[in-house]
Structure formats: structure tokens, C-alpha cells
Design a protein around this motif. Structure first.
Motif, mmCIF file in Angstrom:
data_model
loop_
_atom_site.group_PDB
_atom_site.id
_atom_site.type_symbol
_atom_site.label_atom_id
_atom_site.label_comp_id
_atom_site.label_asym_id
_atom_site.label_seq_id
_atom_site.Cartn_x
_atom_site.Cartn_y
_atom_site.Cartn_z
ATOM 1 N N GLU A 143 -15.307 -25.339 34.856
ATOM 2 C CA GLU A 143 -14.305 -24.423 34.308
ATOM 3 C C GLU A 143 -14.859 -23.763 33.053
ATOM 4 O O GLU A 143 -15.366 -24.458 32.166
ATOM 5 N N MET A 144 -14.764 -22.433 32.967
ATOM 6 C CA MET A 144 -15.196 -21.793 31.726
ATOM 7 C C MET A 144 -14.180 -22.134 30.634
ATOM 8 O O MET A 144 -12.980 -22.230 30.911
ATOM 9 N N LEU A 145 -14.664 -22.346 29.419
ATOM 10 C CA LEU A 145 -13.751 -22.643 28.304
ATOM 11 C C LEU A 145 -12.683 -21.561 28.223
ATOM 12 O O LEU A 145 -13.027 -20.370 28.242
ATOM 13 N N PRO A 146 -11.401 -21.941 28.080
ATOM 14 C CA PRO A 146 -10.364 -20.910 27.932
ATOM 15 C C PRO A 146 -10.670 -19.943 26.780
ATOM 16 O O PRO A 146 -10.448 -18.745 26.900
ATOM 17 N N LEU A 147 -11.265 -20.474 25.698
ATOM 18 C CA LEU A 147 -11.579 -19.595 24.563
ATOM 19 C C LEU A 147 -12.617 -18.542 24.958
ATOM 20 O O LEU A 147 -12.496 -17.367 24.602
ATOM 21 N N GLU A 186 -13.180 -17.456 28.024
ATOM 22 C CA GLU A 186 -12.508 -16.516 28.945
ATOM 23 C C GLU A 186 -11.750 -15.463 28.165
ATOM 24 O O GLU A 186 -11.824 -14.271 28.448
ATOM 25 N N GLU A 187 -11.031 -15.927 27.138
ATOM 26 C CA GLU A 187 -10.231 -15.000 26.341
ATOM 27 C C GLU A 187 -11.131 -14.018 25.577
ATOM 28 O O GLU A 187 -10.844 -12.825 25.512
ATOM 29 N N ILE A 188 -12.245 -14.529 25.054
ATOM 30 C CA ILE A 188 -13.156 -13.656 24.294
ATOM 31 C C ILE A 188 -13.722 -12.564 25.208
ATOM 32 O O ILE A 188 -13.744 -11.385 24.854
ATOM 33 N N TYR A 189 -14.160 -12.949 26.428
ATOM 34 C CA TYR A 189 -14.769 -11.939 27.307
ATOM 35 C C TYR A 189 -13.726 -10.977 27.873
ATOM 36 O O TYR A 189 -14.034 -9.833 28.152
ATOM 37 N N SER A 190 -12.468 -11.431 28.036
ATOM 38 C CA SER A 190 -11.499 -10.471 28.566
ATOM 39 C C SER A 190 -10.966 -9.555 27.466
ATOM 40 O O SER A 190 -10.791 -8.367 27.682
ATOM 41 N N SER A 191 -10.779 -10.087 26.240
ATOM 42 C CA SER A 191 -10.231 -9.223 25.171
ATOM 43 C C SER A 191 -11.344 -8.497 24.410
ATOM 44 O O SER A 191 -11.093 -7.509 23.730
ATOM 45 N N ARG A 192 -12.591 -9.028 24.507
ATOM 46 C CA ARG A 192 -13.740 -8.523 23.744
ATOM 47 C C ARG A 192 -13.482 -8.607 22.244
ATOM 48 O O ARG A 192 -14.005 -7.833 21.463
ATOM 49 N N LYS A 193 -12.652 -9.592 21.856
ATOM 50 C CA LYS A 193 -12.321 -9.755 20.434
ATOM 51 C C LYS A 193 -12.406 -11.214 20.020
ATOM 52 O O LYS A 193 -12.245 -12.116 20.847
ATOM 53 N N VAL A 194 -12.656 -11.403 18.715
ATOM 54 C CA VAL A 194 -12.533 -12.741 18.121
ATOM 55 C C VAL A 194 -11.663 -12.586 16.877
ATOM 56 O O VAL A 194 -11.440 -11.468 16.418
ATOM 57 N N TYR A 195 -11.201 -13.730 16.345
ATOM 58 C CA TYR A 195 -10.225 -13.662 15.254
ATOM 59 C C TYR A 195 -10.687 -14.482 14.056
ATOM 60 O O TYR A 195 -11.190 -15.600 14.223
ATOM 61 N N ASP A 196 -10.488 -13.911 12.854
ATOM 62 C CA ASP A 196 -10.833 -14.670 11.650
ATOM 63 C C ASP A 196 -9.668 -15.595 11.283
ATOM 64 O O ASP A 196 -8.652 -15.651 11.995
ATOM 65 N N ALA A 197 -9.782 -16.283 10.126
ATOM 66 C CA ALA A 197 -8.780 -17.294 9.759
ATOM 67 C C ALA A 197 -7.406 -16.672 9.538
ATOM 68 O O ALA A 197 -6.372 -17.322 9.748
ATOM 69 N N SER A 198 -7.373 -15.383 9.136
ATOM 70 C CA SER A 198 -6.070 -14.751 8.884
ATOM 71 C C SER A 198 -5.504 -14.100 10.144
ATOM 72 O O SER A 198 -4.463 -13.458 10.092
ATOM 73 N N GLY A 199 -6.207 -14.237 11.261
ATOM 74 C CA GLY A 199 -5.699 -13.689 12.529
ATOM 75 C C GLY A 199 -6.144 -12.260 12.780
ATOM 76 O O GLY A 199 -5.743 -11.632 13.763
ATOM 77 N N GLU A 200 -6.987 -11.736 11.898
ATOM 78 C CA GLU A 200 -7.453 -10.353 12.085
ATOM 79 C C GLU A 200 -8.505 -10.299 13.199
ATOM 80 O O GLU A 200 -9.436 -11.130 13.235
ATOM 81 N N THR A 257 -23.048 -20.342 20.900
ATOM 82 C CA THR A 257 -22.835 -21.739 20.473
ATOM 83 C C THR A 257 -21.815 -22.431 21.386
ATOM 84 O O THR A 257 -21.991 -23.598 21.755
ATOM 85 N N LEU A 258 -20.765 -21.700 21.743
ATOM 86 C CA LEU A 258 -19.720 -22.303 22.595
ATOM 87 C C LEU A 258 -20.280 -22.679 23.969
ATOM 88 O O LEU A 258 -19.965 -23.747 24.508
ATOM 89 N N PHE A 259 -21.135 -21.810 24.542
ATOM 90 C CA PHE A 259 -21.721 -22.126 25.861
ATOM 91 C C PHE A 259 -22.585 -23.394 25.775
ATOM 92 O O PHE A 259 -22.512 -24.268 26.632
ATOM 93 N N ILE A 260 -23.412 -23.442 24.721
ATOM 94 C CA ILE A 260 -24.325 -24.595 24.581
ATOM 95 C C ILE A 260 -23.512 -25.871 24.357
ATOM 96 O O ILE A 260 -23.770 -26.908 24.980
ATOM 97 N N CYS A 261 -22.508 -25.775 23.482
ATOM 98 C CA CYS A 261 -21.709 -26.978 23.170
ATOM 99 C C CYS A 261 -20.867 -27.418 24.360
ATOM 100 O O CYS A 261 -20.664 -28.622 24.575
#
Ligand SMILES: C[S@@+](CC[C@H](N)C(=O)[O-])C[C@H]1O[C@@H](n2cnc3c(N)ncnc32)[C@H](O)[C@@H]1O
Length: 252
Positions: free
Chosen positions: A3-7, A9-23, A63-67
């Protein structure tokens, strides 16, 4: 891959990541494409390394793939080096946050430093690694130093993965490794080729850079062919070879 990590999956579908403030921040072009991440994952799943190394973390996608692979293997730790992870003008800690979000922070020993400063320390600790992903500074001298120190850390039979083959300094450093050091291309692993127009663009750029360069027509090294025009990354394996004479030098 299981199973691909849900995180992821979400990154590749949204093409976004979020900082600590949610930006939200766009994850491309900084991060590797999914096929390359899968190849890293597969490499770690197959090799079952005790220790892996990554130079250049950014948003932590590679890093997520390797971990994920290390976690599924049930053992292994990951050493990561990046000088700009927590700086406000850098990656705003998003790579480390993503590891925490995926519950994998404890797998990682993180060095917030340039690789030229961190790698000698890691080496002095007596660390051995069996797989390394090199995706830090792409200046020629830095890639060469990453290669030099990673080679000292890497066990025979281990793999180094170089990202961004489209970039001449990376190919040059790789050509040096394949012609002068005990490495061979690991043919068994490469992802989807880049598009034909992109291959033509690379050919033109390589030709203009050095029209008579051996690595254009002859390949970077025997058996290499035009791999460097078709793929974005290369996997090389360390061989057990008798030491060469101190006078040995192959042009690259
Ligand atoms: C292309 S990004 C890495 C992307 C990441 N591997 C991924 O695919 O998810 C390159 C990274 O190298 C880091 N970097 C730049 N100079 C460096 C240096 N001297 N030593 C180590 N890392 C460096 C940058 O901060 C950046 O995070």
C-alpha cells in the motif's frame, strides 16, 4: 509496492505539501516523481539495508519512500543530511513534519548541515551504509564530494542512486565513478523514460556542452548507452575489485 503511504498518495494527487501553520507549498519541481520514489522503495525492500543515507531532503518525499521500505522491512535506520530544512527561506521543516505525520520520525537521524561538513562526521562515527540517495547540491564539486564520502561509507554490493541526470555536473560525477571507481550501472532498475522531446533537448544540450564528449555517443561508461538521455536517475552498484595502481586514471 504494498500500500502506498496515504501521505504520499495525497502529496502526488494534490501536488502540495503543508508547513506547520497549514500553508500549502507546491511540491514540484523540487521533489522526485512517483516512479523514482517507487524505485527507491524497491531498492530498499530488496537490499534490506541496516542503514541508508540521503543527501538532500527538501519536503521529504524521497525520504518517505525510503522510510516506508525500512519500516516494512522491520529494521534499518536512515541518515539524512540537508542544510536548509528548518530555515524560513528553505524548506520550513516540511520534510521533518512529513516524517512525523507518517509516524516515521524515529527512523531518521537528521543532520542539518552541508554534506561536505556532515559526511566526514558520519564517517568518523564508524557508520556503514548499504544504500545512498544523492540529491543535494548539484554543483560539480559538491556532487563529487558526495560521491567521494559516500563511497567511503558504502559497503561492497551496496547501491548509490544519483538524481537529476539531466544536469551535466551530475553526469560528469557519475562518469568519474563509473570509469575510475569500482562501480557499475545497475541495469535492473530504472523507471519510466522521460518524453521524446525531453530526450532531444538533453541530446542538444549535451552536444552543445561538449560536441566530442565520449559520454554523448559512447555513453558515460561501457554498457551505459544513451541511458543518461532517457532517465532522470541512475543506480550504481559498488563492486569488489582489486585496488588499482595509484597511477590509474581514466578520462571521463
Ligand atoms: C532537489 S532537493 C531534494 C529533493 C528530495 N530528495 C525529494 O526528492 O524529495 C535538493 C536538496 O538538497 C539540499 N542541499 C543543497 N545544498 C546541499 C548541501 N551542500 N548538502 C546537502 N544538501 C544540500 C537542498 O536544501 C534541497 O533540500
Amino acid at each position: 509496492m504494498g500500500e502506498m503511504l496515504p501521505l504520499l498518495e495525497e502529496i502526488y494527487s494534490s501536488r502540495k505539501v503543508y508547513d506547520a501553520s497549514g500553508e500549502a507549498v507546491s511540491v514540484f519541481p523540487t521533489s522526485i516523481p512517483c516512479e523514482e520514489g517507487m524505485a527507491l522503495y524497491q531498492l530498499v525492500k530488496t537490499a534490506k539495508p541496516d542503514t541508508t543515507l540521503e543527501i538532500g531532503m527538501a519536503y521529504g518525499v524521497s525520504t518517505l519512500f525510503i522510510c516506508q521500505a525500512l519500516r516494512e522491512n522491520g529494521h534499518g535506520r536512515h541518515i539524512v543530511i540537508d542544510p536548509y530544512q528548518t530555515t524560513p527561506n528553505g524548506w520550513k521543516s516540511i520534510g521533518l513534519l512529513n516524517l512525523e505525520r507518517a509516524g516515521m520520525r524515529e527512523l531518521v537521524t537528521f543532520h542539518e548541515d552541508s554534506s561536505h561538513a556532515a559526511l566526514p562526521r558520519v564517517l568518523a562515527e564508524g557508520t556503514r551504509v548499504q544504500m545512498a540517495f544523492i540529491d543535494g547540491s548539484h554543483r560539480f564539486a559538491d556532487v563529487l564530494l558526495d560521491l567521494y564520502f559516500t563511497d567511503k561509507l558504502l559497503d561492497v554490493g551496496g547501491c548509490m542512486v544519483f538524481d537529476d541526470l539531466w544536469f551535466v555536473p551530475v553526469r560528469k560525477a557519475l562518469a568519474f565513478a563509473l570509469r575510475n571507481m569500482p562501480y557499475r550501472l545497475a541495469h535492473e532498475l530504472h523507471g519510466a523514460p522521460v518524453s521524446l522531446p525531453m530526450q532531444c533537448k538533453r541530446f542538444a544540450r549535451t552536444f552543445l556542452h561538449n560536441p566530442f564528449g565520449a559520454y554523448l555517443f559512447g555513453g558515460i561508461a561501457p554498457g551505459w548507452g544513451l541511458h543518461h538521455l532517457r532517465y532522470n536517475y541512475a543506480v550504481v552498484r559498488k563492486l569488489e575489485l582489486p585496488p588499482r595502481s595509484w597511477e590509474f586514471f581514466a578520462n571521463f
